[in-house]
Design an enzyme around this catalytic site. Structure first.
Site, PDB file in Angstrom:
ATOM      1  N   LYS A   1       0.840  -1.198   0.000  1.00 28.63           N
ATOM      2  CA  LYS A   1       0.000   0.000   0.000  1.00 28.63           C
ATOM      3  C   LYS A   1       0.877   1.250   0.000  1.00 28.63           C
ATOM      4  CE  LYS A   1      -3.676   2.212   2.759  1.00 28.63           C
ATOM      5  NZ  LYS A   1      -4.488   2.095   4.000  1.00 28.63           N
TER       6      LYS A   1
ATOM      7  N   SER B   1      -9.238   2.608   3.332  1.00 29.98           N
ATOM      8  CA  SER B   1      -8.319   3.236   2.398  1.00 29.98           C
ATOM      9  C   SER B   1      -7.385   2.258   1.701  1.00 29.98           C
ATOM     10  CB  SER B   1      -7.485   4.270   3.163  1.00 29.98           C
ATOM     11  OG  SER B   1      -6.674   3.648   4.147  1.00 29.98           O
TER      12      SER B   1
ATOM     13  N   SER C   1      -9.700   0.503   7.692  1.00 31.56           N
ATOM     14  CA  SER C   1      -9.172   0.531   6.328  1.00 31.56           C
ATOM     15  C   SER C   1      -8.605  -0.787   5.814  1.00 31.56           C
ATOM     16  CB  SER C   1      -8.107   1.623   6.209  1.00 31.56           C
ATOM     17  OG  SER C   1      -8.709   2.887   6.262  1.00 31.56           O
TER      18      SER C   1
END
Length: 505
Positions: free
Chosen positions: A76, A152, A176
């Site tokens: 990520k 996210s 997230s």
């Protein structure tokens, strides 16, 4: 050689076994991963930075004794850093600024044998439960390209659901990891606070509410990865207790009968829960009862309005601090044009909040953990929906046109006080928590929580359910997750058009 279909039918540990036995090379596995990214990423937009040449070099030197030897992995593009490469955080200026060193978690990923193929899309600074940054554009859900994969860690979840890689990294500051796992039909585990390292660049993330781990297709991959990464790094402000046995062993152990509470009542927000999410809750409660657990309806105590406002207060202040740190690290003056309109508006609001207001917000969230503890003396686990609705349509959670106009005017005036006077923080909290009313509470309390893909709705979209344990009971959650995976397998459920479905030839 390994075909895309064979690749998709193995989890990370399974691929590592093939590599360790010499049945396939890490280079061959990497080539399939790259081919899958090249084929599917143009429509899904999960991978925003590729590092194929570096990955090929790393695959050639992988330690075959490592648990995930030669397994392709995506990182990520937030928090985690690779020396000499940017961590863009969904921001166009940071996307061009190389980092000075590997973060400790990345060091542990590498030691576990993972080969990092690229970086995945994330909203700017990880602020939203959807992944639609202006810099890189929206990530799409492989189950339906009109829908969001959540956020996210939406880029990571979409990549795993599309069978680009067997697992990818995520961070969870308000849900997230669990939110995109629910949207994409995956297993998403948020460890207890302090379980994984934050150094050397951070002491704690978002006052300890945020923690990094992975999104996976199998329970055992998540458990084995936590075995490889758990434990404090030097200078850590605190650490979660380690289990007596490896998490991987726990995932294969029956949990025994548990006292499980369940609720469909929003813990935050207040506009109800979609029937599909309630159906997922009810079917999961029935499954648990059939497995011998004591299941009853009960709602943990929480002051929803006070918690939601306190949480958004802390996030606004943390964002302001992050942006000021951005200015110091880049040597640039802070300008609204460097950030998305909503990001800058929230940062302006963070600047106006008094220190005492911030401290009291932190105290409110800390007291939530004190209030929650007695509930988890009566129950081993809490079951809830992960989200209040099935995956949202892309764009539907963005600020309205009127809200964007207001934000642009306030941003031009540099008037965070006006946002405060208009109650913008309250309205932002209401909109966000109406969609994610179940996850963020357990970031403040620091408890382990997981989204498990036990339900798909009539439209074929995944609808996850959340399980929450006592602080430090990560092992118990893995035991329960393993039992659920054996009782109601999901590994072979794949979106149409992607390899790995049972009917694939």
């Amino acid at each position: 050689m390994i075909t895309p279909l064979e690749y998709a039918r193995h989890d990370g540990l399974g691929l590592a076994i093939l590599i360790r036995r010499g049945e396939v090379s890490s280079a061959e596995v990497l080539d399939v991963a790259i081919a899958q990214i090249e084929q599917h990423n143009p429509t899904v937009n999960a991978v925003i930075r590729k590092r194929y040449d570096q990955a090929r070099s790393e695959a050639a030197e992988v330690n075959t004794d490592a648990p995930f030897a030669g397994v392709p992995f995506l990182l990520k593009d937030l928090i985690a850093s690779i020396a000499g490469e940017p961590t863009g955080c969904g921001n166009r200026l940071l996307a061009a600024m190389p980092m000075p060193r590997d973060s400790e978690l990345v060091c542990r990923f590498r030691a576990a044998g993972l080969v990092i193929v690229g970086r995945t899309n994330t909203p700017e600074f990880g602020l939203t439960p959807y992944t639609e940054p202006e810099t890189f554009g929206p990530t799409r859900n492989p189950w339906s390209l009109q829908h969001s994969p959540g956020g996210s860690s939406g880029g990571s979840a979409a990549a795993v659901a599309a069978r680009m890689v067997p697992m990818a990294s995520g961070g969870d500051g308000g849900g997230s990891i669990r939110i995109p796992a629910s949207c994409c039909g995956l297993f998403g585990f948020k460890p207890s606070r302090g379980m994984t390292p934050t150094g050397p660049g951070f002491g704690e993330l978002w006052r300890g509410y945020a923690i990094e781990h992975v999104i996976t297709r199998s329970v055992r991959d998540s458990a084995a990865m936590l075995d490889a990464t758990a434990g404090a790094d030097p200078g850590a402000p605190y650490a979660a207790p380690r289990p007596a046995r490896p998490f991987l062993d726990e995932a294969g152990t029956e949990p025994g009968p548990l006292r499980i509470a369940f609720t469909g009542s929003p813990l935050l927000g207040g506009h109800g829960v979609h029937p599909d999410c309630l159906a997922a809750l009810e079917s999961s409660a029935s499954l648990l009862a059939s497995l011998g657990h004591h299941v009853e309806e009960a709602v943990p105590p929480v002051d929803r309005e006070a918690y939601a406002l306190a949480f958004m207060t802390v996030i606004a202040c943390e964002l302001r601090a992050e942006i000021e740190n951005f200015a110091r690290s880049t040597g640039r003056a802070i300008r609204a044009s460097h950030f998305e309109t909503a990001t800058w508006g929230l940062a302006l609001l963070g600047r106006t909040i008094k220190a005492a207001t911030y401290v009291n917000a932190v105290r409110t969230l800390q007291l939530a953990a004190r209030t929650m503890a007695p509930f988890f003396e009566r129950y081993d686990v809490l079951l809830t929906p992960t989200l209040a609705t099935p995956p949202a349509v892309i764009g539907s959670l963005q600020p309205s046109a009127g809200e964007r106009r207001l934000l642009r005017i306030v941003n031009q005036m540099n008037a965070g006080w006006l946002l405060q006077a208009l109650g913008v923080l309250d309205s932002v909290a209401e909109k966000i928590f109406d969609y994610v009313p179940f996850t963020a509470l357990f970031n403040a309390t620091g408890q382990p929580a997981m989204s498990v893909p036990l339900h798909w709705n009539g439209g074929g979209m995944p609808v996850g359910v959340q399980f929450v344990g006592k602080f430090g009971s990560d092992a118990a959650l893995f035991r329960l997750a393993g039992q659920l995976e054996r009782a109601q397998p999901w590994f072979e459920r794949a979106p149409a058009g992607y390899p790995g479905r049972p009917d694939d030839a």
